[in-house]
Design a protein around this motif. Structure first.
Motif, mmCIF file in Angstrom:
data_model
loop_
_atom_site.group_PDB
_atom_site.id
_atom_site.type_symbol
_atom_site.label_atom_id
_atom_site.label_comp_id
_atom_site.label_asym_id
_atom_site.label_seq_id
_atom_site.Cartn_x
_atom_site.Cartn_y
_atom_site.Cartn_z
ATOM 1 N N ARG A 1 0.840 -1.207 0.000
ATOM 2 C CA ARG A 1 0.000 0.000 0.000
ATOM 3 C C ARG A 1 0.873 1.255 0.000
ATOM 4 N N HIS A 2 1.936 1.235 0.781
ATOM 5 C CA HIS A 2 2.850 2.380 0.868
ATOM 6 C C HIS A 2 3.491 2.671 -0.498
ATOM 7 N N ALA B 1 0.992 3.872 -3.164
ATOM 8 C CA ALA B 1 0.660 5.288 -2.963
ATOM 9 C C ALA B 1 1.811 6.181 -3.416
ATOM 10 N N LYS C 1 1.686 6.424 -7.158
ATOM 11 C CA LYS C 1 0.554 7.244 -7.607
ATOM 12 C C LYS C 1 0.688 8.700 -7.158
ATOM 13 N N ASP D 1 0.171 9.759 -4.212
ATOM 14 C CA ASP D 1 -1.024 9.918 -3.392
ATOM 15 C C ASP D 1 -0.583 10.210 -1.956
ATOM 16 N N GLY E 1 -2.640 8.636 0.796
ATOM 17 C CA GLY E 1 -2.398 7.195 0.834
ATOM 18 C C GLY E 1 -1.066 6.854 1.483
ATOM 19 N N ILE E 2 -0.043 7.649 1.195
ATOM 20 C CA ILE E 2 1.265 7.443 1.815
ATOM 21 C C ILE E 2 1.152 7.628 3.325
ATOM 22 N N THR F 1 -0.255 4.995 5.755
ATOM 23 C CA THR F 1 0.525 3.819 6.121
ATOM 24 C C THR F 1 1.419 4.068 7.338
#
Length: 139
Positions: A12-13, A16, A19, A21, A24-25, A28
């Motif tokens: 996920r990190h 993100a 992207k 994002d 999003g970063i 995490t």
């Protein structure tokens, strides 16, 4: 945390990051996370506000960045991750003029986890490779 749980957080990190994002970063990281990038000033930084400022600046400097995994080692509540960052240098990454040139370098990061989030990150960059790629052309 299990290896699978660590991998899920890091996937996920990195997704993100790719992207660009910021939310999003930051999602995490633990609220009180410490981020220690060797050679950066100031260093280390603490908390999501400082992390947000750091990533806002660094995301602007590197575009279309891919994180290419090399290897990962696991321990209790931590992982050591080696990867290659591949992208384009805009702005002044690492205080060097980017001129939208391609840049590719290795990173080694130690991630410590708490409650399913990154509590601490320690990062080393192959700055010599970056300098070699972004050095002004010699005439």
């Amino acid at each position: 945390m299990t290896r699978d749980e660590i991998d899920q957080v890091l996937e996920r990190h990195f997704a993100a990051l790719q992207k660009r994002d910021l939310d999003g970063i930051l999602a995490t990281y633990a609220d009180d996370a410490e981020h220690d990038a060797v050679g950066r000033d100031p260093n280390p930084i603490h908390g999501k506000a400082a992390l947000g400022a750091f990533y806002r600046e660094s995301l602007a400097d590197l575009a279309n960045t891919k994180v290419i995994p090399v290897r990962r080692f696991y321990g209790d509540e931590f992982a050591i991750d080696e990867s290659i960052l591949d992208g384009y240098a805009h702005g002044r990454p690492f205080d060097l003029e980017g001129y939208s040139r391609p840049v590719r370098f290795r990173m080694l990061r130690i991630f410590e986890f708490r409650d399913g989030l990154i509590a601490r990150e320690n990062a080393w960059f192959d700055i010599v490779a970056v300098q070699r790629q972004l050095a002004p052309p010699r005439h």
